[in-house]
Design an enzyme around this catalytic site. Sequence first.
Site, short mmCIF file in Angstrom:
data_model
loop_
_atom_site.label_atom_id
_atom_site.label_comp_id
_atom_site.label_asym_id
_atom_site.label_seq_id
_atom_site.Cartn_x
_atom_site.Cartn_y
_atom_site.Cartn_z
N ARG A 1 0.82 -1.21 0.00
CA ARG A 1 0.00 0.00 0.00
C ARG A 1 0.86 1.26 0.00
NH1 ARG A 1 -3.11 1.73 -2.71
NH2 ARG A 1 -4.00 -0.38 -2.62
N LYS B 1 5.46 38.91 -3.46
CA LYS B 1 4.04 38.92 -3.79
C LYS B 1 3.36 40.17 -3.24
CE LYS B 1 1.92 34.90 -3.69
NZ LYS B 1 1.72 34.60 -5.11
N GLU C 1 5.59 39.72 -8.27
CA GLU C 1 4.20 39.58 -8.72
C GLU C 1 3.60 40.97 -8.91
OE1 GLU C 1 0.70 36.87 -7.06
OE2 GLU C 1 1.01 38.65 -5.83
N ASP D 1 -0.29 38.57 -12.34
CA ASP D 1 -1.28 37.94 -11.48
C ASP D 1 -2.70 38.19 -11.99
OD1 ASP D 1 -2.36 36.62 -9.19
OD2 ASP D 1 -2.74 38.58 -8.28
N LYS E 1 2.13 24.58 -4.00
CA LYS E 1 0.86 23.99 -3.57
C LYS E 1 0.97 22.47 -3.64
CE LYS E 1 -1.82 28.03 -4.96
NZ LYS E 1 -2.85 28.58 -5.87
#
Length: 277
Positions: free
Chosen positions: A99, A166, A195, A216, A134
């Site tokens: 597994r 950012k 960004e 963005d 992410k």
Amino acid sequence: MDLNTPEVDALIALALQEDVRTGDITGEATIPADRRCTAVILAKATGVVAGVEVVRAVFRALDPDVHVEILVADGTAIVPPLDLVTLEGPARSILAGERTALNLLGRMCGIATLTRTYVDAIAGTGARILDTRKTMPGMRILDKYAVACGGGVNHRMGLYDAFLIKDNHLQVAGGVTAAVALARAAHPDRSITVEVENLDQLREAVRCHTERIMLDNMSPDLMREAVSIVDGRAEVEASGGITLDTIREVALTGVDVISVGALTHSANWLDVSMEVS
């Protein structure tokens, strides 16, 4: 990307501890300790292979007496049914590791397969597909390796290896020029991506000579204008809400790279299984 690292070893050890812990009570109760068997891990869906070396690492950690033979290399596009890996060794060990090996392999193949779909969608445009941070916590190295197997390009590995300034950084630092100056002063050897949300910020980033500018959530028309303004003085990255339905239009604006979080946060696992004989 090298998967023969302490980081990957620790990840596999944690996965085995989670599943096997003090022992596989079913296998130990029903299978004699000296019984050996052979097994095959096969793909049951069309996709791209990623993670066969991780299968080897799982069984090496669990029981070095399990012999693993890899039949299909990572990065290979496949059509099922297709044998990917064969195993030979103690039956208890092979079943105990099943597994964990399939979980890692299925997830990685799924990411590679989705990445290849995005890569194929922009073929011929000159743009490249990037991943993001992410990723599944603790599994970033495997997630990003899978992206590379699918033909994508790895963005920064984490917060430590490259600047990505950012909107929230800009807000606190006082704007593009101030943030870039502070970043350069702190780590002059690291690349800087900024960004931007509008063309005024874009022009400011160009004046600061940043290596890459991330657009963005801009419309394709605004992206084309942005690419024209940059005029090759920095790499241009498109980001934000880009899907398979829209990605080719984005690529045709002339951007250099397109970052897609879905590669790692929304990939369906590829159907893989083990058969013992």
